[in-house]
Design an enzyme around this catalytic site. Structure first.
Site, mmCIF file in Angstrom:
data_model
loop_
_atom_site.group_PDB
_atom_site.id
_atom_site.type_symbol
_atom_site.label_atom_id
_atom_site.label_comp_id
_atom_site.label_asym_id
_atom_site.label_seq_id
_atom_site.Cartn_x
_atom_site.Cartn_y
_atom_site.Cartn_z
ATOM 1 N N HIS A 100 3.216 2.816 13.425
ATOM 2 C CA HIS A 100 2.126 3.707 13.836
ATOM 3 C C HIS A 100 2.536 4.622 14.983
ATOM 4 C CE1 HIS A 100 -1.254 0.924 12.032
ATOM 5 N NE2 HIS A 100 -0.186 1.030 11.254
ATOM 6 N N ASP B 151 6.312 0.943 7.204
ATOM 7 C CA ASP B 151 5.011 0.299 7.026
ATOM 8 C C ASP B 151 4.194 1.170 6.083
ATOM 9 O OD1 ASP B 151 2.476 -0.804 7.237
ATOM 10 O OD2 ASP B 151 2.144 -0.098 9.286
ATOM 11 N N HIS C 190 0.850 -1.199 0.000
ATOM 12 C CA HIS C 190 0.000 0.000 0.000
ATOM 13 C C HIS C 190 0.881 1.241 0.000
ATOM 14 C CE1 HIS C 190 0.469 0.864 4.389
ATOM 15 N NE2 HIS C 190 0.358 -0.440 4.572
ATOM 16 N N ASP D 103 3.435 -6.632 3.544
ATOM 17 C CA ASP D 103 3.058 -5.737 4.643
ATOM 18 C C ASP D 103 3.190 -6.392 6.016
ATOM 19 O OD1 ASP D 103 2.215 -3.383 5.774
ATOM 20 O OD2 ASP D 103 0.087 -3.722 5.415
ATOM 21 N N GLU E 19 -4.742 2.195 3.006
ATOM 22 C CA GLU E 19 -4.807 0.976 3.822
ATOM 23 C C GLU E 19 -4.925 1.311 5.300
ATOM 24 O OE1 GLU E 19 -3.223 -2.404 6.251
ATOM 25 O OE2 GLU E 19 -2.471 -0.348 6.064
ATOM 26 N N GLU E 20 -4.202 2.321 5.728
ATOM 27 C CA GLU E 20 -4.104 2.610 7.155
ATOM 28 C C GLU E 20 -5.345 3.285 7.732
ATOM 29 O OE1 GLU E 20 -1.869 1.311 8.749
ATOM 30 O OE2 GLU E 20 0.042 1.287 7.679
ATOM 31 N N ASP F 195 0.126 4.406 1.247
ATOM 32 C CA ASP F 195 -0.044 5.400 2.302
ATOM 33 C C ASP F 195 0.719 5.007 3.561
ATOM 34 O OD1 ASP F 195 -1.963 3.248 2.527
ATOM 35 O OD2 ASP F 195 -2.917 4.364 4.147
#
Length: 485
Positions: free
Chosen positions: A456, A115, A76, A169, A145-146, A78
């Site tokens: 994150h 990530d 992904h 991922d 995705e996030e 983003d």
């Protein structure tokens, strides 16, 4: 100082360095999408954009490999935008300041975007290479995705021809993922009423800060504290001080464990000394309880300008009790996969508006019925407080398949390369693989990646010496893909 482009494998790290220079938080992927399309076009490859913004890039097989099964490489585009409170950074306009820190690559005060930027870089490095042997390849780069998996939800049948999907991922080198948790967002709106504050009150900002935060899936079992829950705990524990709340806010993303939470409170002048003592006492309590995990936790109290109003007594009680009572963290460990969380929830975000308070929770589970039960528990709790609750964005888990030729091939390839078997795992996080099954039910899928810690959160980092083995494994698996029957 070592730069990223000096690391090995150089093509991958050079691409990742470029990705870091292009702002690409969730919902703001236009710049990175345009760059990826230009990257593919300059290589002479076919690139298409679907109606939701996903990119599909096709690369023909190398000579002699035309009859191999088609492979879809997937990442992904983003990243999660999180920063430390003292970091001045605009994720929509500013580049990520990535740097080498010993054995790791990390970022200056923000999330790194490893990530899934490292996985994306690996996919693009395969496209760029002229010496990697492979059959027909398609690269699927999804959006958002996030923040909702919009790209995976919107993927339509007919765009891709491959039979095998390699998702990049995952975040532990040496582990191969064959399943993941599903999830759902629980969105709470708690109506509030206000009343005037009075001149006999002093105003303060009460703040819980210094927590590690992290990924609300893969880090949920680590014992990391939730700042929103701790703040509600303080307000409940010291209710005898008759504090009045003007606002309560904490966390920034429903899929990140809140690192900071703060409330603007009003205290009767004759109770200020008791409030300061309570803050000191609570800080000591949290250090005693949590310092093995939360090494920098602190509770602070700073004076501020007195607001004109405060929550009514009824609204304040509803807020404190419902947040304090809301389930959070690990609900149950898996009976099927040792050491894996089955069901969890994260009370991720609280914001205060003029006449209501918004609360966002993310529930994850390997079992859909357990996910439903947990969302109903949260719903019941907040409905008792007079809130309205809407559950959105449900996505299914990825159920492991006992028979998976690509899992077997990857395991055998790993063993031949490194002399040991990888761990076959199920991850307590949302991978897009579960959603791909709607459009491509026959895909044989597997997920793997390098070692990434604290995704994150601003502590996010990728271990340098795991990136080359990850990429080498990808290259060798592509070479070993079997012929079509």
């Amino acid at each position: 100082m070592t730069t990223l482009s000096q690391l090995s494998p150089q093509p991958l790290w050079t691409i990742f360095e470029k990705i870091c220079s292009i702002p690409h938080p969730s919902k703001h992927e236009q710049q990175i999408s345009a760059w990826i399309q230009s990257f593919a076009t300059e290589l002479g490859l076919t690139v298409k954009e679907d109606k939701v913004g996903n990119l599909i890039i096709k690369k023909p097989a190398t000579a002699g490999m035309e009859n191999r099964k088609g492979v879809v490489l997937q990442a992904h585009m983003d990243m999660v935008p999180q920063k430390n409170a003292d970091k001045v950074h605009d994720f929509v306009t500013d580049p990520i300041e990535a740097y080498v820190d010993g054995e790791w690559v990390t970022a200056n005060g923000t999330t790194l975007g490893a990530d899934n930027g490292i996985g994306l870089s690996a996919c693009l490095a395969v496209l760029q290479s002229t010496d990697i042997v492979h059959g027909p390849i398609e690269v699927l780069v999804t959006i958002d995705e996030e923040a909702g998996m919009t790209g995976a939800f919107g993927l339509e049948a007919g765009w891709l021809d491959g039979e095998i999907l390699l998702n990049t991922d995952s975040e532990d080198e040496g582990e191969v993922y064959m399943g993941c948790a599903g999830g759902i967002d629980v969105n709470v709106t708690l109506p509030i009423t206000r009343q005037p504050s009075n001149l006999n009150q002093q105003a303060f900002v009460l703040c819980i800060k210094g927590l590690k935060g992290g990924h609300s899936g893969v880090d949920i079992h680590t014992g990391r504290a939730n700042a929103n829950k701790l703040l509600a705990r303080f307000l409940k524990q010291f209710s005898e001080l008759n504090l009045a709340i003007h606002s309560f806010s904490g966390g920034t993303l429903r899929n990140a464990i809140p690192r900071e939470s703060q409330a603007t409170i009003l205290c009767d002048t004759n109770s200020v000394s008791a409030l300061k003592a309570a803050v000191t006492d609570f800080n000591q309590t949290l250090v005693a309880e949590l310092s093995a995990i939360e090494t920098n936790i602190s509770v602070s109290l700073e004076p501020c300008e007195r607001p004109d109003d405060q929550l009514s007594a009824h609204s304040q009680l509803a807020l404190i009790n419902s947040v304090n009572a809301c389930v959070n963290g690990v609900i149950r460990m898996s009976d099927e996969v040792e050491g894996v969380v089955e069901t969890s929830t994260n009370l991720g975000v609280i914001t205060t508006e003029a006449n209501h308070i918004n609360i966002m929770c993310l529930v994850r589970s390997l079992i859909d019925s357990a996910r439903t039960n947990t969302q109903l528990m949260i719903t019941s709790n907040f409905e008792l407080a007079g809130a309205s609750v809407i559950c959105t964005g449900a996505y299914p888990g990825w159920e492991p398949k006992a028979e998976s030729p690509i899992k077997d091939l990857l395991r055998e390839t790993y063993q031949s390369m490194f002399g040991e078997l990888p761990k076959i795992m199920v991850i307590h996080a949302g991978l897009e693989c579960g959603l791909f099954k709607d459009a491509y039910p026959n895909w044989d899928m597997v997920s793997f990646g390098p070692t990434i810690r604290f995704p994150h959160s601003p502590d996010e980092k990728v271990k340098i010496d795991t990136v080359a083995p990850f990429f080498d494994l990808l290259v060798n698996v592509l070479k070993a893909i079997p012929a079509k029957p």
